[in-house]
Design a protein around this motif. Structure first.
Motif, PDB file in Angstrom:
ATOM      1  N   CYS A 188       0.848  -1.201   0.000  1.00 33.12           N
ATOM      2  CA  CYS A 188       0.000   0.000   0.000  1.00 33.12           C
ATOM      3  C   CYS A 188       0.878   1.243   0.000  1.00 33.12           C
ATOM      4  N   GLY A 189       0.378   2.295  -0.623  1.00 30.14           N
ATOM      5  CA  GLY A 189       1.148   3.533  -0.689  1.00 30.14           C
ATOM      6  C   GLY A 189       0.605   4.471  -1.745  1.00 30.14           C
ATOM      7  N   ARG A 190       1.441   5.416  -2.168  1.00 32.52           N
ATOM      8  CA  ARG A 190       1.066   6.389  -3.190  1.00 32.52           C
ATOM      9  C   ARG A 190       1.758   6.038  -4.501  1.00 32.52           C
ATOM     10  N   TYR A 191       1.094   6.354  -5.600  1.00 33.47           N
ATOM     11  CA  TYR A 191       1.634   6.072  -6.929  1.00 33.47           C
ATOM     12  C   TYR A 191       0.969   7.003  -7.917  1.00 33.47           C
ATOM     13  N   ILE A 192       1.522   7.079  -9.098  1.00 30.95           N
ATOM     14  CA  ILE A 192       0.966   7.926 -10.154  1.00 30.95           C
ATOM     15  C   ILE A 192       0.125   7.066 -11.091  1.00 30.95           C
ATOM     16  N   SER A 193      -1.094   7.490 -11.334  1.00 30.57           N
ATOM     17  CA  SER A 193      -1.965   6.867 -12.319  1.00 30.57           C
ATOM     18  C   SER A 193      -1.956   7.756 -13.556  1.00 30.57           C
ATOM     19  N   ALA A 194      -1.602   7.190 -14.714  1.00 34.89           N
ATOM     20  CA  ALA A 194      -1.423   8.010 -15.911  1.00 34.89           C
ATOM     21  C   ALA A 194      -2.053   7.367 -17.137  1.00 34.89           C
ATOM     22  N   ASP A 195      -2.568   8.225 -18.023  1.00 34.55           N
ATOM     23  CA  ASP A 195      -3.025   7.814 -19.347  1.00 34.55           C
ATOM     24  C   ASP A 195      -2.063   8.437 -20.341  1.00 34.55           C
ATOM     25  N   ARG A 201      -3.046   4.616 -30.068  1.00 28.99           N
ATOM     26  CA  ARG A 201      -2.819   3.594 -29.025  1.00 28.99           C
ATOM     27  C   ARG A 201      -2.535   4.267 -27.693  1.00 28.99           C
ATOM     28  N   MET A 202      -3.520   4.171 -26.793  1.00 29.59           N
ATOM     29  CA  MET A 202      -3.381   4.719 -25.455  1.00 29.59           C
ATOM     30  C   MET A 202      -3.143   3.594 -24.454  1.00 29.59           C
ATOM     31  N   ALA A 203      -2.645   3.956 -23.277  1.00 36.41           N
ATOM     32  CA  ALA A 203      -2.436   2.973 -22.214  1.00 36.41           C
ATOM     33  C   ALA A 203      -2.674   3.645 -20.867  1.00 36.41           C
ATOM     34  N   HIS A 204      -3.282   2.899 -19.965  1.00 36.47           N
ATOM     35  CA  HIS A 204      -3.479   3.360 -18.586  1.00 36.47           C
ATOM     36  C   HIS A 204      -2.451   2.636 -17.732  1.00 36.47           C
ATOM     37  N   VAL A 205      -1.543   3.384 -17.115  1.00 35.83           N
ATOM     38  CA  VAL A 205      -0.426   2.773 -16.392  1.00 35.83           C
ATOM     39  C   VAL A 205      -0.321   3.356 -14.984  1.00 35.83           C
ATOM     40  N   LEU A 206       0.283   2.564 -14.101  1.00 32.55           N
ATOM     41  CA  LEU A 206       0.631   3.027 -12.764  1.00 32.55           C
ATOM     42  C   LEU A 206       2.142   3.111 -12.669  1.00 32.55           C
ATOM     43  N   LEU A 207       2.621   4.191 -12.082  1.00 33.78           N
ATOM     44  CA  LEU A 207       4.053   4.439 -12.014  1.00 33.78           C
ATOM     45  C   LEU A 207       4.453   4.751 -10.583  1.00 33.78           C
ATOM     46  N   VAL A 211       4.408   0.594  -6.999  1.00 30.68           N
ATOM     47  CA  VAL A 211       4.127  -0.458  -7.978  1.00 30.68           C
ATOM     48  C   VAL A 211       5.228  -1.515  -7.929  1.00 30.68           C
ATOM     49  N   GLN A 212       6.474  -1.067  -7.876  1.00 32.39           N
ATOM     50  CA  GLN A 212       7.585  -2.001  -7.801  1.00 32.39           C
ATOM     51  C   GLN A 212       7.578  -2.779  -6.490  1.00 32.39           C
ATOM     52  N   GLN A 213       7.144  -2.135  -5.411  1.00 28.03           N
ATOM     53  CA  GLN A 213       7.081  -2.810  -4.123  1.00 28.03           C
ATOM     54  C   GLN A 213       6.074  -3.957  -4.145  1.00 28.03           C
ATOM     55  N   GLN A 216       7.666  -6.758  -6.074  1.00 29.09           N
ATOM     56  CA  GLN A 216       8.726  -7.385  -5.294  1.00 29.09           C
ATOM     57  C   GLN A 216       8.138  -8.252  -4.186  1.00 29.09           C
ATOM     58  N   ALA A 217       6.982  -7.848  -3.646  1.00 34.15           N
ATOM     59  CA  ALA A 217       6.329  -8.664  -2.618  1.00 34.15           C
ATOM     60  C   ALA A 217       5.897  -9.997  -3.207  1.00 34.15           C
ATOM     61  N   GLU A 218       5.397  -9.975  -4.432  1.00 35.94           N
ATOM     62  CA  GLU A 218       5.014 -11.229  -5.098  1.00 35.94           C
ATOM     63  C   GLU A 218       6.239 -12.107  -5.303  1.00 35.94           C
ATOM     64  N   GLY A 219       7.337 -11.511  -5.787  1.00 39.66           N
ATOM     65  CA  GLY A 219       8.548 -12.276  -6.030  1.00 39.66           C
ATOM     66  C   GLY A 219       9.188 -12.812  -4.764  1.00 39.66           C
ATOM     67  N   SER A 220       8.964 -12.140  -3.642  1.00 39.96           N
ATOM     68  CA  SER A 220       9.540 -12.570  -2.369  1.00 39.96           C
ATOM     69  C   SER A 220       8.606 -13.494  -1.606  1.00 39.96           C
TER      70      SER A 220
END
Length: 351
Positions: A188-195, A201-207, A211-213, A216-220
């Protein structure tokens, strides 16, 4: 005179022709150009309306609720909980079915369809928003609400997802019985939601680091378990029991009965849009409504990969993509094809 009339003939949808090319099936496109009768134009309108309902469910919720203009870049900071999943055993299952050619491809498609259908239903009932899947991985967002229950909802969703994996624990293949298992990571935390993107071709992404955390939690984590970061653990308080995982991570203990965990967290009213009422069925009225439909469709269509959009357009009346596989001469080509399909990053939304 007849030849002159043909040379000066201006179909009603001529001004929209370029924009309609990617939104109409080949048969309907030809009919709209050759025989633009009121009945044909009504068919075009009905098709576009149906396609809009379909695409509404194939894009992330933030896009469907407030789509930007194609090519328009927008972003905002958001606070919430991110859940990331990945499958273990998928490569072995892929290889085993690839050896069976087309039959194996159909079998694998059935398993993957069942898997995603089950996971998407759980995510929806748990109040999450599936933002994308890349191959067999999924990224889910739980926005922070007034009561700050997003992390708890994400954990309960993860536990439900792990329980649902029992359905895929014993899969018959030509190489014996195989299984699919899953790792779930939560942060949980803060992140950027961007279009972002272009008009085509558009994309909705989280940055951001959050997001990396989550990834990494899944990988750990451990297959069959829900793994949370230390930050997520602090947000959860005493609602769950935890077991130590790798340094900085905790595994959630599933001590709940079926009644305690339940099947859902919130009741969703659905994402269906109100039906538009067509009052003017004259040629000019239909052309006007078709133009408005195109305006509403284009922002949604820009988020769909071209290959997927074409399948949806051609099969809009069936409201689903039919299974199809390339004819191949060898197992390697079949495997390469599936690997390419599963490597596509795509947000399917919920249907």
């Amino acid at each position: 005179m007849e030849i002159i009339n043909r040379l000066t003939y201006n179909p009603p949808l001529a001004a929209l022709e370029l924009r309609l090319r990617s939104l109409l099936s080949a048969q309907l496109y030809a009919a709209a150009w050759v025989d633009p009768s009121p009945a044909t134009l009504m068919g075009v309108f009905d098709h576009l309306r149906t396609l809009r309902y379909i695409l509404h469910d194939y894009v992330p919720r933030p896009v469907s609720e407030s789509p930007p203009n194609p090519g328009e870049v927008r972003y905002q900071w958001q606070t919430g909980t991110l859940l990331f999943t990945d499958l273990a055993g998928f490569t072995s299952l892929l290889e085993a079915n690839a050896a069976e050619g087309r039959k194996g491809a159909e079998t694998l498609l059935g398993v993957i369809n069942d898997y995603f259908a089950s996971m998407i239903e759980i995510v929806s009932k748990s109040g999450g928003d599936l933002l994308e899947f890349t191959g067999d991985a999924m990224l889910v967002q739980f926005l922070a609400g007034v009561h700050q229950e997003d992390t708890a909802r994400a954990v309960r969703a993860g536990l439900r997802m792990q329980r649902a994996m029992a359905e895929f624990a014993s899969i018959e293949t030509a190489r014996g019985v195989l299984s699919l298992r899953m790792r779930v990571g939560i942060h949980c935390g803060r992140y950027i939601s961007a279009d972002i993107g272009t008009p085509l071709r558009m994309a909705h992404v989280l940055l951001g680091h959050s997001v990396q955390q989550a990834k990494q939690a899944e990988g750990s984590g451990t297959v069959g378990r829900v793994c949370v970061t230390e930050a997520a653990r602090e947000c959860l308080g005493e609602q769950f029991r935890f077991e130590p995982g790798k340094q900085g991570y905790f595994l959630v203990a599933d001590d709940f009965t079926d009644d305690q965990l339940g099947e859902y967290d919130i009741t969703l009213t659905g994402r269906r849009m109100p039906s538009s009422v067509l009052l003017d069925r004259s040629v000019s009225g239909l052309v006007s409504e078709i133009g408005e439909s195109v305006k509403r469709l284009e922002p949604l269509a820009s988020y769909i990969p071209k290959a997927i959009l074409r399948l949806l357009v051609e099969n809009a009346d069936q409201r689903k993509i039919p299974p199809d596989f390339p004819e191949t001469d060898g197992d390697v080509c079949q495997l390469d094809w599936f690997t390419g399909v599963c490597g596509e990053s795509f947000a399917p939304g919920r249907s």
